[in-house]
Design an enzyme around this catalytic site. Structure first.
Site, PDB file in Angstrom:
ATOM      1  N   ASP A   1      -5.760  -5.010 -11.325  1.00 21.51           N
ATOM      2  CA  ASP A   1      -4.640  -4.078 -11.169  1.00 21.51           C
ATOM      3  C   ASP A   1      -3.359  -4.867 -11.379  1.00 21.51           C
ATOM      4  OD1 ASP A   1      -3.000  -1.960 -10.282  1.00 21.51           O
ATOM      5  OD2 ASP A   1      -4.518  -1.334  -8.837  1.00 21.51           O
TER       6      ASP A   1
ATOM      7  N   ASP B   1      -0.063  -0.384 -13.033  1.00 20.16           N
ATOM      8  CA  ASP B   1       0.614   0.423 -12.031  1.00 20.16           C
ATOM      9  C   ASP B   1       1.914   1.001 -12.613  1.00 20.16           C
ATOM     10  OD1 ASP B   1       0.464   0.912  -9.015  1.00 20.16           O
ATOM     11  OD2 ASP B   1       2.501   0.137  -9.185  1.00 20.16           O
TER      12      ASP B   1
ATOM     13  N   GLU C   1      -1.529   3.929 -15.364  1.00 16.09           N
ATOM     14  CA  GLU C   1      -1.206   4.976 -14.390  1.00 16.09           C
ATOM     15  C   GLU C   1       0.173   5.506 -14.773  1.00 16.09           C
ATOM     16  OE1 GLU C   1      -0.169   5.603  -9.672  1.00 16.09           O
ATOM     17  OE2 GLU C   1       0.697   3.999 -10.849  1.00 16.09           O
TER      18      GLU C   1
ATOM     19  N   HIS D   1      -6.882   5.921  -4.531  1.00 20.91           N
ATOM     20  CA  HIS D   1      -6.317   5.455  -3.260  1.00 20.91           C
ATOM     21  C   HIS D   1      -4.989   6.115  -2.907  1.00 20.91           C
ATOM     22  CE1 HIS D   1      -4.319   3.310  -6.408  1.00 20.91           C
ATOM     23  NE2 HIS D   1      -3.437   2.818  -5.561  1.00 20.91           N
ATOM     24  N   ASP D   2      -4.506   7.010  -3.763  1.00 17.13           N
ATOM     25  CA  ASP D   2      -3.217   7.664  -3.510  1.00 17.13           C
ATOM     26  C   ASP D   2      -3.349   9.150  -3.190  1.00 17.13           C
ATOM     27  OD1 ASP D   2      -1.692   5.355  -3.998  1.00 17.13           O
ATOM     28  OD2 ASP D   2      -1.612   5.736  -6.153  1.00 17.13           O
TER      29      ASP D   2
HETATM   30  C1  NOJ Z   1       1.112   3.376  -7.572  1.00 17.76           C
HETATM   31  C2  NOJ Z   1      -0.017   2.851  -6.746  1.00 17.76           C
HETATM   32  O1  NOJ Z   1      -1.196   3.506  -7.097  1.00 17.76           O
HETATM   33  C3  NOJ Z   1       0.380   3.075  -5.300  1.00 17.76           C
HETATM   34  O2  NOJ Z   1      -0.685   2.828  -4.428  1.00 17.76           O
HETATM   35  C4  NOJ Z   1       1.541   2.175  -5.010  1.00 17.76           C
HETATM   36  O3  NOJ Z   1       2.004   2.419  -3.692  1.00 17.76           O
HETATM   37  C5  NOJ Z   1       2.690   2.413  -5.983  1.00 17.76           C
HETATM   38  N1  NOJ Z   1       2.252   2.563  -7.345  1.00 17.76           N
HETATM   39  C6  NOJ Z   1       3.663   1.267  -5.935  1.00 17.76           C
HETATM   40  O4  NOJ Z   1       3.093   0.127  -6.526  1.00 17.76           O
END
Ligand code: NOJ
Length: 537
Positions: A104, A206, A265, A325-326
């Protein structure tokens, strides 16, 4: 057929390392924990899940304000997770089993403790000052512009010592890098190279569309929304044209090593945006997040697929995900009633569509969100917005491996509470149960592995506007598969809009034990939440 790159052919599994398996007993997962469970992921036989790659959420040194998404050193491993030697072992052992490893990369911002930022902050004259986004107050005082931070509050942080603001898209502990600075850009590219040389197979990027901000830092226009960040249209703090050049550079770097990939992402993703960024010569893949924010309805899923297919009509490859995870885990999101049945239908959809499926750890056993009491909240936005929003801890609870104390996850005290149902919902309990969610995932993945039509074939819905059930064909030269999914708790007769191709259809996989009636004619009877996959002989 022309050879397909592995990231289009395979199934990719996201590990949130803090929560996967804890080998040293400190309550936080680690690399040796992952190593110990590689056989669960793929031991070369259908007893294992059979995934082709793992994506590790960040394992770099980090003060942990955003649990690793605030990186203090891009070229090392946090002692919490192990060492570089542990990492090398993990990569070797994964590769031995045919599992690729994806890192990541969080390079929109670093940690405020990264030496680059420490140096940048030291003085206005620092050689690294321009590696981050520093600005004077507006004439007469005030913030440089109206930009808001994703996790709440303004995106500009005042630094009293040097009397300037710096920009942070997320927490103030996550200052944004200045991608317009050639040295900073080169240093980041070096970090990519570091991991490629160590043998990693790719990167998850990210917030890949936020690297550049408007050069003039213009104010974002207002928009209707609940919280500050949502009350702006993000016209000037992301999606700037300079991005494409970085994607090209990265693409060339990956090509240099061969068989390496990058999945982006995209924040505020739309299928069209994802398609633009993953056009040939740019990112290998960009996530399609439609499934993560739509209701449980056959029509909604099919619309999402149709839109994605249309956006990618001129090239590119779909990349679907149900959970990460979000976002709330889909086994919870799609409702408590019929959770297991829905988890199976969703799995069948994800794993039989055209495109690369990403799984999130635990979804293979139908894992649900954990319940987190207020005093247990760890996630910064959860702390800030409770009770309006409880944060992302519920989808990050420890993986339940067994019914024993610590759920087979840890001998210590887990960093987040174990799910209350871990004694029933765990890997060991599902391994030998032919009707478990885990068994169904294994069957799907191994069927997909053996089926050229499921991996690479075209996608053709047989029902144009589905009400309760989706039925579609996946067709490749030499093989034709039909997938039928009943999204409802009622039996349905799903009538086809076009005639079923004439063939002897053999049932290859079914959620329901008793044999399904033969497939023929203009429709199919499906029992509640039934999944059937047929192959034309
Ligand atoms: C996206 C990530 O998936 C998330 O978990 C993170 O808090 C933010 N970007 C900041 O890096």
């Amino acid at each position: 057929m022309t050879p397909t790159p592995w990231w289009q052919d395979g199934v990719i599994y996201q590990i949130y390392p803090r929560s996967f398996a804890d080998a040293d007993g400190d309550g936080v997962g680690d690399l040796r924990g992952i190593l110990a469970h590689l056989d669960h992921l793929n031991d070369g036989t259908p007893r294992s899940l059979g995934v082709d790659a793992i994506w590790l959420s960040p394992v770099y040194p980090s003060p942990g304000y955003d649990f690793g998404y605030d990186v203090a050193d891009y070229c090392n491993i946090d002692p919490l997770f192990g060492s570089l030697a542990d990492f090398d072992r993990l990569v070797n052992e994964a590769h031995r089993r045919g599992i690729r490893v994806i890192m990541d990369m969080v390079v929109n911002h670093s940690s405020h403790e990264h030496p680059w930022f420490v140096e940048s902050r030291a003085s206005r004259g620092s050689p690294k000052r321009d590696w981050y986004l520093w600005r004077d107050p507006r004439p007469g005082g005030g913030l440089p512009n109206n930009w808001e931070a994703v996790f709440g509050g303004r995106a500009w942080q005042w630094d009293e010592a040097s009397r300037q603001y710096y920009y942070h898209m997320f927490l103030k502990e996550q200052p944004d890098l200045n991608w317009r600075n050639p040295e900073a850009r080169r240093a980041v590219m070096q970090a990519f190279r570091f991991w490629l040389e160590r043998g990693v197979d790719g990167f998850r990027l990210d917030v890949v569309n936020a690297y550049f901000k408007d050069a003039g830092l213009r104010n974002n226009p207002p928009r209707l929304g609940l919280r500050g960040y949502e009350r702006q249209a993000h016209v000037f703090d992301m999606d700037q044209p300079e991005l494409l050049d970085v994607y090209r550079e990265l693409h060339e770097l990956l090509e240099e090593f061969g068989e390496r990939m990058a999945v982006g992402e995209v924040m505020h993703e739309t299928p069209e945006k994802a398609a633009r960024y993953s056009a040939p010569g740019l990112l290998s893949l960009a996530f399609n997040f439609e499934f993560t924010h739509q209701p449980w309805a056959a029509s909604a899923f099919q619309r999402a697929v149709t839109r994605c297919e249309a956006a990618l009509a001129t090239g590119g490859w779909p990349c679907y995900v149900l959970s990460n995870h979000d976002v709330s885990r889909h086994a919870s999101r799609y409702g408590a009633r019929h959770a297991v049945e829905r988890a199976k239908v969703a799995a069948a959809l994800l794993l039989t569509l055209r495109g690369t499926p990403f799984l999130y750890y635990g979804e293979e056993i139908g894992m649900r969100n954990g319940r987190i009491r207020r005093e247990e909240i760890q996630d910064p936005p959860g702390k800030r917005y409770w009770p309006l929003y409880g944060g992302r801890d519920p989808e990050r609870t420890p993986m339940p491996w067994s019914a024993e104390a610590g759920a087979g996850f840890t001998h210590g005290r887990p960093w987040l509470p174990l799910n209350r149902d871990f004694r029933e919902v765990n890997v060991a309990a599902q391994r030998d149960d032919p009707h478990s969610v885990f068994s169904f995932y294994r069957q799907l993945i191994w069927l997909r592995k053996a089926s050229v039509a499921l991996r690479r074939g075209s996608y053709r819905p047989l029902i144009r506007t589905p009400r309760r059930a989706q039925v579609y064909l996946r067709e490749a030269p030499g093989q034709r598969m039909l997938v039928a999914l009943n999204f409802s708790a009622q039996p349905v007769l799903a009538a086809f809009d076009e005639p079923l191709p004439r063939a002897a259809w053999r049932l290859r996989l079914c959620t329901h034990a008793a044999a399904h009636e033969p497939l023929q004619g203009g429709g199919i009877h499906l029992r509640p939440y039934e999944v059937c996959i047929f192959e034309a002989e």
